[in-house]
Design an enzyme around this catalytic site. Sequence first.
Site, mmCIF file in Angstrom:
data_model
loop_
_atom_site.group_PDB
_atom_site.id
_atom_site.type_symbol
_atom_site.label_atom_id
_atom_site.label_comp_id
_atom_site.label_asym_id
_atom_site.label_seq_id
_atom_site.Cartn_x
_atom_site.Cartn_y
_atom_site.Cartn_z
ATOM 1 N N LYS A 215 0.856 -1.183 0.000
ATOM 2 C CA LYS A 215 0.000 0.000 0.000
ATOM 3 C C LYS A 215 0.894 1.235 0.000
ATOM 4 O O LYS A 215 1.702 1.434 0.905
ATOM 5 C CB LYS A 215 -0.901 -0.005 1.234
ATOM 6 C CG LYS A 215 -1.753 1.263 1.309
ATOM 7 C CD LYS A 215 -2.790 1.168 2.399
ATOM 8 C CE LYS A 215 -3.620 2.437 2.450
ATOM 9 N NZ LYS A 215 -4.706 2.338 3.417
ATOM 10 N N LYS A 269 -2.163 -1.476 -3.934
ATOM 11 C CA LYS A 269 -3.017 -0.294 -3.893
ATOM 12 C C LYS A 269 -2.162 0.957 -3.951
ATOM 13 O O LYS A 269 -1.173 1.028 -3.216
ATOM 14 C CB LYS A 269 -3.805 -0.333 -2.574
ATOM 15 C CG LYS A 269 -4.731 0.804 -2.348
ATOM 16 C CD LYS A 269 -5.307 0.701 -0.969
ATOM 17 C CE LYS A 269 -6.125 1.938 -0.712
ATOM 18 N NZ LYS A 269 -6.465 2.071 0.666
HETATM 19 C C1 PBG Z 1 -7.571 3.520 5.322
HETATM 20 C C2 PBG Z 1 -7.860 3.259 3.904
HETATM 21 C C3 PBG Z 1 -7.636 4.145 2.840
HETATM 22 C C4 PBG Z 1 -8.163 3.534 1.714
HETATM 23 C C5 PBG Z 1 -8.653 2.288 2.091
HETATM 24 N N1 PBG Z 1 -8.435 2.120 3.461
HETATM 25 C C6 PBG Z 1 -7.113 5.531 2.821
HETATM 26 C C7 PBG Z 1 -5.807 5.827 3.395
HETATM 27 O O1 PBG Z 1 -4.951 4.968 3.608
HETATM 28 O O2 PBG Z 1 -5.618 7.013 3.687
HETATM 29 C C8 PBG Z 1 -8.199 4.177 0.342
HETATM 30 C C9 PBG Z 1 -9.228 3.702 -0.583
HETATM 31 C C10 PBG Z 1 -9.494 4.576 -1.735
HETATM 32 O O3 PBG Z 1 -8.850 5.614 -1.960
HETATM 33 O O4 PBG Z 1 -10.432 4.237 -2.477
HETATM 34 N N2 PBG Z 1 -6.627 2.788 5.974
#
Ligand code: PBG
Length: 346
Positions: A215, A269
């Site tokens: 991520k 992601k």
């Molecule tokens: C939070 C989380 C995020 C997303 C999924 N879980 C945002 C972040 O890490 O700030 C992002 C999903 C998206 O942008 O569609 N832990």
Amino acid sequence: MAGDYNPASPACETAVVHSAYPATRPRRLRAAAFSRELSRETRLAAGQLIQPLFVAEGDLRGPITSMPGQVRRNLDELVAECRELAALGISAVAMFPVIPPALKNEFGSESLNPDGLIPRAIARVKEACPGLGVIVDIALDPYTSHGHDGILDEAGYVANDITLEALRKQAVVLARAGADVLAPSDMMDGRVGAIRSVLERDMRHNTMILSYAAKYASAFYGPFRDAVGTATALKGDKRTYQMDPANSDEALREVGLDIAEGADIVMVKPGMPYLDIIRRIKDEFGVPVAAYQVSGEYAMLKAAAQNGWLDEKKVVMESLLCFRRAGADMVLSYFSKQAAQWLKDA
Ligand code: PBG
């Protein structure tokens, strides 16, 4: 001379005859629909799609401006939507809570409430749609007053091991509430192992872990943070725990750790700018891989489509298929429902 070129003239034909013909013509297979169909390497099916959904109560429900077409649903609306998704053949939903600011604090303690919004949402959805997989995030950010995924130390640094204790408790709460899949999205070191050990101790041997293994600290999450109300809360950025977009070898290292710690599925992601990461992970580990087409990607495609600059159906279906080609077994996308509808109508 260029001006004399006439393909129909005998002189020109002779010239063509004497040139080397290609024996291999990749265009042959492309010439007819049946041969394109037979030789297609990758396919997309509704069953490979996961729909992310936002859950909210009271005044917090309603449309999300930066994600046109996406809404924050209350529990009744959530259940109705899940019924439709299941009927379309979508395999699973990933639920994200919108927590009222009054319930947020610096420790994110509302995340441990067994009667909180997500535990109630899980129970309602599993009751209404037992066959629909329910995935929930393990992370503190919707619940913390500062918007970070963990607990801060005095210096404002996200403290890894203290956060792990909170994540273990959150994991048990959500597994007991009936979640099928826990998705740690926090990027703390050792979280998968920490969560797996509490699940085993709680005799929840078959609760799956879908780890957000690679991520990245991405600006493509902007609309999501608007949707869950963490954008205004967030102090600073998440670069001390989420990955640097410059790195690729590090993604393999993260994935290796998560698999060793007990992850069942690993996720990359964001999605489209990171297809190379998906491919490397699939080639290296051969485990189930998920791609997350995140909120910013949805917003980009949606905005261009709304302006008439892109053909929405074509670009959405192309983008989803390309995740599959890159090596993703499954895709989380805000377009999942729409794509399943299009696949059904096709
Ligand atoms: C939070 C989380 C995020 C997303 C999924 N879980 C945002 C972040 O890490 O700030 C992002 C999903 C998206 O942008 O569609 N832990």
